[in-house]
Design an enzyme around this catalytic site. Structure first.
Site, short mmCIF file in Angstrom:
data_model
loop_
_atom_site.label_atom_id
_atom_site.label_comp_id
_atom_site.label_asym_id
_atom_site.label_seq_id
_atom_site.Cartn_x
_atom_site.Cartn_y
_atom_site.Cartn_z
N ARG A 46 -35.47 -26.06 0.59
CA ARG A 46 -35.49 -27.53 -0.74
C ARG A 46 -36.90 -27.69 -1.18
O ARG A 46 -37.37 -28.02 0.32
CB ARG A 46 -34.58 -28.30 -0.64
CG ARG A 46 -34.39 -29.39 -1.65
CD ARG A 46 -32.58 -30.84 -1.02
NE ARG A 46 -32.97 -31.48 -2.28
CZ ARG A 46 -31.78 -32.08 -2.28
NH1 ARG A 46 -30.62 -31.63 -1.70
NH2 ARG A 46 -32.74 -33.22 -3.49
N HIS A 47 -36.98 -28.34 -1.86
CA HIS A 47 -37.53 -28.74 -2.86
C HIS A 47 -37.23 -30.35 -2.48
O HIS A 47 -37.02 -30.92 -3.39
CB HIS A 47 -37.71 -28.50 -4.67
CG HIS A 47 -38.67 -27.04 -4.91
ND1 HIS A 47 -39.31 -26.68 -4.10
CD2 HIS A 47 -37.90 -26.41 -6.06
CE1 HIS A 47 -39.67 -25.80 -4.70
NE2 HIS A 47 -38.74 -25.43 -5.98
N VAL A 48 -38.38 -30.85 -1.24
CA VAL A 48 -37.68 -31.90 -1.27
C VAL A 48 -38.50 -32.61 -0.02
O VAL A 48 -39.29 -32.00 0.92
CB VAL A 48 -35.81 -32.15 -0.19
CG1 VAL A 48 -36.60 -31.28 1.12
CG2 VAL A 48 -35.76 -33.47 -0.04
N ARG B 58 -39.92 -26.38 0.32
CA ARG B 58 -41.28 -25.66 0.02
C ARG B 58 -41.72 -26.35 -1.26
O ARG B 58 -41.02 -27.37 -2.27
CB ARG B 58 -39.95 -25.14 -1.09
CG ARG B 58 -39.04 -24.83 -1.60
CD ARG B 58 -37.42 -23.97 -1.87
NE ARG B 58 -38.40 -23.20 -3.07
CZ ARG B 58 -37.51 -22.23 -3.68
NH1 ARG B 58 -36.91 -22.14 -3.18
NH2 ARG B 58 -38.20 -21.81 -4.63
#
Length: 352
Positions: free
Chosen positions: A139-141, A81
């Site tokens: 996940r923010h990745v 995300r």
């Protein structure tokens, strides 16, 4: 169902998904109610998406073709995300859909480690591949290449936003969070009260983007990957790699500005995960994280920012065109299926 301790440290299944067997009757009844309500209520949608595609009724002949990547893991979905692009809203929606469509969603609470070393990439890959399927993850990745670690990649999805509008939104959101005492370090009064337009015009480093410098706050690294050049502003290698990864690994990349279109394409392209997404989105009011304190910014200030974000805009328009092509393909399939006498997309949308 058991989960390894390594898995639980980062990705945690939603509570609702754990109790699916207890909720199946309630969910069925709720589904009937929602369908009945939706059938009599007209949902306002934007101009381009006024024609709703029936859920699961059309085979998705989209630019992304699973047959081109035979090793893809169709039972696992990964949403890496991008912040401030409706991600909290989409996660809320996915959690509800996990109950309806019988899969488990794993949510990561790690928000500040997007660029990760090889060891952590390997750990994330192992976590995703070791879970029961079907399952989804967020996940923010930045993009992680699963094939590099000898594993078949999951289905990737994402949503992006008009680049300058996202930067503005992020600027005010960070200050809103700080004022609510949700940050570990108390920022200065100067930082809290900084005006966005002054920040751009000064120019303040927080609002300045210089060619060749590295920035982890932009959208492009989420598609380019973990390599150093992916964070370098307007690096031609980075934009090329981001486009290639989207074509190869991302079933759907939507835009916040065209959320209706995005949800319809997701629903038809990935019915196992997103069946019912459009209805749930509009009937349950899942909009989240709206900042009522965001100020209006003059257009000339926005233009100053746009001038240096050429790669960000190239990515944004590439994604918009791809999404529109996917949607148009679905409309054309619907026309053929229903044998409707129209020759243009606009005529079909007007008819519906």
């Amino acid at each position: 169902m058991k989960y390894s301790s390594v898995l639980v440290e980062e990705f945690k299944p939603t509570r609702s998904s754990r109790f699916f067997p207890r909720c199946i009757i309630v969910t069925f009844i709720a589904g009937v109610v929602f369908y009945s309500v939706y059938s009599v209520i007209q949902v306002p949608v934007n101009e381009i998406t006024s024609g709703h595609l029936a859920s699961g009724s059309i085979p998705c002949n989209c630019p992304f073709d699973f047959s081109q990547l035979e090793s893809i893991d169709k039972q696992r979905l990964f949403y890496n995300r991008v912040p401030k692009c409706g991600s909290t809203t989409l996660i809320t929606l996915i959690r509800k859909l996990a109950i309806r469509n019988n899969y488990i969603h794993f949510n990561s609470k790690i928000y500040d480690r997007k660029n990760v070393d090889e060891e952590e990439q390997r750990r994330i890959v192992k976590q995703v591949k070791s879970t029961p399927s079907p399952s989804s993850f967020d996940r923010h990745v930045f993009f992680i290449n699963f094939t590099r670690f000898g594993e078949s990649p999951p289905i990737f999805i994402n949503i992006i936003r008009e680049p300058v509008e996202r930067i503005i939104s992020s600027f005010f959101y960070r200050r809103m969070v700080a004022r609510q005492n949700k940050t570990k370090v108390k920022p200065s009064a100067y930082w809290l009260n900084k005006k966005f337009e002054h920040c751009v015009l000064t120019p303040d480093p927080e609002c300045t983007f210089l060619e060749g410098h590295n920035y982890s706050v932009l959208q492009l690294p989420y598609f380019c990957g973990q390599e150093p050049e992916c964070q370098q502003l307007n690096d031609p290698r980075a934009i090329q790699k981001a486009k290639q990864n989207i074509e190869k690994y991302y079933s759907v990349v939507g835009t916040l500005e065209e959320m209706n279109m995005t949800l319809q394409v997701l629903e038809v392209a990935l019915p196992h995960f997103f069946r019912g997404a459009y209805h749930v989105y509009h009937t349950l009011g899942v909009h989240r994280n709206q900042n009522l304190h965001k100020e209006q910014v003059k257009e000339e200030v926005k233009e100053i920012l746009r001038a240096n974000l050429t790669a960000e805009y190239e990515l944004y328009y590439f994604v918009k065109q791809r999404l529109y092509q996917q949607y148009q393909t679905l409309i054309e399939s619907r026309k053929k299926q229903d044998n409707l006498p129209f020759t243009t997309l606009d005529e079909l949308l007007d008819y519906q």
